[in-house]
Design a protein around this motif. Structure first.
Motif, mmCIF file in Angstrom:
data_model
loop_
_atom_site.group_PDB
_atom_site.id
_atom_site.type_symbol
_atom_site.label_atom_id
_atom_site.label_comp_id
_atom_site.label_asym_id
_atom_site.label_seq_id
_atom_site.Cartn_x
_atom_site.Cartn_y
_atom_site.Cartn_z
ATOM 1 N N ILE A 268 0.834 -1.203 0.000
ATOM 2 C CA ILE A 268 0.000 0.000 0.000
ATOM 3 C C ILE A 268 0.871 1.256 0.000
ATOM 4 O O ILE A 268 0.571 2.249 -0.669
ATOM 5 C CB ILE A 268 -0.947 0.005 1.219
ATOM 6 N N PHE A 274 -2.327 1.674 -5.223
ATOM 7 C CA PHE A 274 -2.803 1.292 -3.897
ATOM 8 C C PHE A 274 -2.745 2.477 -2.947
ATOM 9 O O PHE A 274 -3.668 2.728 -2.176
ATOM 10 C CB PHE A 274 -1.962 0.142 -3.336
ATOM 11 N N ARG A 277 -5.498 5.139 -3.500
ATOM 12 C CA ARG A 277 -6.813 4.713 -3.042
ATOM 13 C C ARG A 277 -6.901 4.679 -1.519
ATOM 14 O O ARG A 277 -7.913 5.072 -0.927
ATOM 15 C CB ARG A 277 -7.149 3.345 -3.641
ATOM 16 N N PHE A 278 -5.831 4.206 -0.896
ATOM 17 C CA PHE A 278 -5.801 4.158 0.567
ATOM 18 C C PHE A 278 -5.897 5.566 1.156
ATOM 19 O O PHE A 278 -6.690 5.820 2.074
ATOM 20 C CB PHE A 278 -4.511 3.475 1.025
ATOM 21 N N TYR A 407 -11.235 -0.383 -3.379
ATOM 22 C CA TYR A 407 -10.079 -1.214 -3.016
ATOM 23 C C TYR A 407 -10.128 -2.572 -3.703
ATOM 24 O O TYR A 407 -11.168 -3.237 -3.684
ATOM 25 C CB TYR A 407 -10.020 -1.423 -1.499
ATOM 26 N N ILE A 411 -5.925 -5.712 -0.963
ATOM 27 C CA ILE A 411 -5.707 -4.750 0.123
ATOM 28 C C ILE A 411 -7.001 -4.357 0.830
ATOM 29 O O ILE A 411 -6.970 -3.526 1.742
ATOM 30 C CB ILE A 411 -5.015 -3.473 -0.397
ATOM 31 N N ARG A 412 -8.142 -4.966 0.433
ATOM 32 C CA ARG A 412 -9.425 -4.491 0.949
ATOM 33 C C ARG A 412 -9.537 -4.630 2.457
ATOM 34 O O ARG A 412 -9.985 -3.711 3.148
ATOM 35 C CB ARG A 412 -10.576 -5.238 0.259
ATOM 36 N N CYS A 415 -7.300 -2.089 4.315
ATOM 37 C CA CYS A 415 -7.797 -0.717 4.137
ATOM 38 C C CYS A 415 -9.105 -0.511 4.884
ATOM 39 O O CYS A 415 -9.315 0.541 5.498
ATOM 40 C CB CYS A 415 -7.985 -0.414 2.651
ATOM 41 N N TYR A 416 -9.995 -1.503 4.845
ATOM 42 C CA TYR A 416 -11.276 -1.381 5.530
ATOM 43 C C TYR A 416 -11.071 -1.282 7.040
ATOM 44 O O TYR A 416 -11.700 -0.450 7.711
ATOM 45 C CB TYR A 416 -12.167 -2.567 5.191
ATOM 46 N N ASN A 419 -9.714 2.133 7.820
ATOM 47 C CA ASN A 419 -10.765 3.138 7.676
ATOM 48 C C ASN A 419 -11.700 3.149 8.876
ATOM 49 O O ASN A 419 -12.078 4.217 9.379
ATOM 50 C CB ASN A 419 -11.577 2.876 6.401
ATOM 51 N N THR A 477 -9.084 0.073 -11.013
ATOM 52 C CA THR A 477 -7.694 0.501 -11.200
ATOM 53 C C THR A 477 -7.582 1.576 -12.279
ATOM 54 O O THR A 477 -6.766 2.496 -12.178
ATOM 55 C CB THR A 477 -6.811 -0.699 -11.569
#
Length: 523
Positions: A268, A274, A277-278, A407, A411-412, A415-416, A419, A477
């Protein structure tokens, strides 16, 4: 008859699990109303006549009482993320519900003991925070793909319904009961009834087919899915859904094979798409929380008082109406606007409304508060409701949509989780500091701060956030191929030309001629 029974079972499952939103909703409505009742203030020594310290110390005590529940929720959300895969969605839901009920029971009967009250707020918050993670997760895993958004949104509808009801219940208790300890105890404790009924009903439910399949309990997964869909386990549609489920899990395991949380975190940080988006997800959470949304909700009765409704009971009625406006426009957003106008237009319009109303409230609080200026007061009250509209159609909900859409699988989860951690800790921060901001910045300064956050958010997110409406998750992407500040121009071409090309397509906004040519070529 069998089909009707299956539909009833599915509906009951959705409603029972969605009742996991009541703890958060009632905390923002019922508890927020109860803590302003004279009985509560007298019992915990929070009236100006009882308080012997400074006004800032009194503001801090009130802020702690409100915000410690949010602090507990922040910790609970992180803890449940660590165990939801191991315990299962249903057991995690039941665990979180049981913890919240125990904490809220202590809150109800703290009876003037401030130390016990603060402890119970944190303890109950652990369960409330866990439910904000596991309840939507459960709902998303049992819903058919075509109706997943609507089913998960029932969670938010119940949350806002109990937020609204909490203020009206507080008003009714203030009108019908003497200001004794029993008054606020009834207001707080009444939420235990629907949650307790949902808790009992949950023992007649099964875990999600997706989680059961992930544990290689395939026969159970098939049986539960067939029951939810009202079909036989050998039905081709059930078998197809199961196969899709297994294929998705196989893809996910292949994608995450040999990786650790630390290695994903490094990816990330080092892979530009990545990282963009993060950071966009974090930026949305930051702007959403510090634009004033939850700070205003937790202290809305006091804010209506500042706006010219001095009677505490009338301010509770206005607060209930504020909750009703949030409920209606969140439903309008979720079931209409977001898929018609898109994510960008909604959050930009919402932030703009928030910013304008903050500016007016700053002027009102600086120039006309307690002045007896009726028109200015009426405009302030109206601006609070306009603010509710802006918050409801904007970052109140859009932040969650982006968090689930942008995401990739790899990496979901990381990242979730990050968040949600940022969401809760920032919400704790804004709820904790709002009374002190009102006290030290003469109220109007708090609105200036919130207006500045909204203005920065309009520019930052307006440039950065692409439109994700209608874009398949596997093609996200393409929206992040360009510079971050050109996100507003990012488009994914979804016509037949784009589908036939090798590799991703990144285009600027197409003109009407280009769209017409694409349609002609397709036909």
């Amino acid at each position: 008859m069998a089909m009707d029974k299956a539909r009833l079972h599915y509906l009951v499952t959705v409603v029972v699990i969605a009742c996991g939103s009541i703890p958060k909703g009632y905390d923002e409505g019922g508890f927020a109303g109860a803590k302003n009742l004279e009985s509560f203030l007298l019992d915990f020594g929070l009236t100006k006549e009882q308080w012997t310290g400074s006004s800032s110390a009194l503001a801090s005590r009130k802020a702690n009482i409100s915000s410690f529940g949010v602090l507990g929720a922040a910790i609970g959300a992180i803890m449940i993320l660590c165990v939801a895969d191991r315990l299962g969605r249903l057991r995690s839901w039941q665990l979180s519900t049981g913890v919240w009920m125990a904490g809220f029971l202590m809150t109800t009967f703290a009876s003037g003991n401030t130390g016990l009250l603060l402890f119970s707020r944190i303890f109950g918050g652990l369960g409330a925070g866990g439910l904000t993670v596991v309840a939507p997760l459960y709902l998303s895993e049992i819903a058919p793909a075509r109706s997943r958004g609507m089913i998960v949104s029932i969670y938010m509808v119940i949350l806002l319904s109990f937020l609204m009801l909490g203020f009206f219940i507080s008003y009714a208790a203030g009108q019908a009961m003497a200001p004794t300890r029993a008054q606020y105890q009834i207001v707080i404790g009444i939420a235990l009834v629907p949650v307790g009924l949902a808790f009992i009903a949950s023992f007649f439910l099964q875990d999600t087919p997706r989680w059961l399949a992930s544990q290689d309990r395939n026969e159970e997964a098939s049986a539960v899915l067939a029951q939810l869909r009202g079909r036989d386990a050998t039905d081709p549609l059930v078998l197809k859904e199961l196969e899709d489920m297994h294929a998705e899990m196989r893809d996910k395991r292949a994608t995450l094979a040999g990786t650790s949380t630390w290695s994903i975190a490094k990816e990330i940080a080092t892979i530009p798409t990545f990282r963009k988006r993060f950071l966009l997800g974090l930026a949305m959470q930051t702007v959403a929380q510090w634009s004033g949304g939850n700070g205003i909700t937790y202290y809305i009765p006091e804010i209506f008082g500042y706006a010219g409704i001095p009677d505490s009971n009338q301010s509770l009625i206005a607060s209930g109406a504020y909750g009703a406006v949030k409920l209606v426009f969140t439903m309008v957003f979720t079931w209409g606007l977001v898929d018609v106008f898109g994510r960008r237009r909604c959050f930009i319009a919402g932030l703009l409304l928030q910013c304008v109303t903050h500016i007016y409230m700053a002027i009102y609080m600086a120039e006309w508060i307690n002045s007896g200026n009726g028109p200015a007061s009426d405009a302030a009250i109206a601006s609070i409701f306009i603010y509710a509209v802006g918050w409801s159609i904007g970052l109140c909900t859009v932040q969650y949509l982006y968090g689930t859409e942008i995401y990739p699988t790899r990496i979901r989860n990381v990242c979730y989780a990050t968040n949600m951690m940022v969401h809760w800790f920032f919400q704790f921060g804004v709820v904790r500091v709002t009374p002190n901001m009102f006290d030290s910045l003469d109220i109007w300064g708090a609105y200036v701060f919130w207006a500045c956050v909204c203005a920065v958010g309009l520019v930052l997110l307006g440039l950065w956030a692409p439109e994700t409406k209608g874009v398949p998750m596997e093609r996200m992407t393409e929206l992040f191929d360009g510079p971050w500040y050109m996100g507003w121009k990012a488009r994914v071409r979804l016509d037949s030309d784009a589908e036939s090309l090798d590799g991703p397509v990144y285009t600027e906004t197409k003109t009407d001629n280009e769209k017409s040519e694409a349609r002609s070529h397709s036909s």
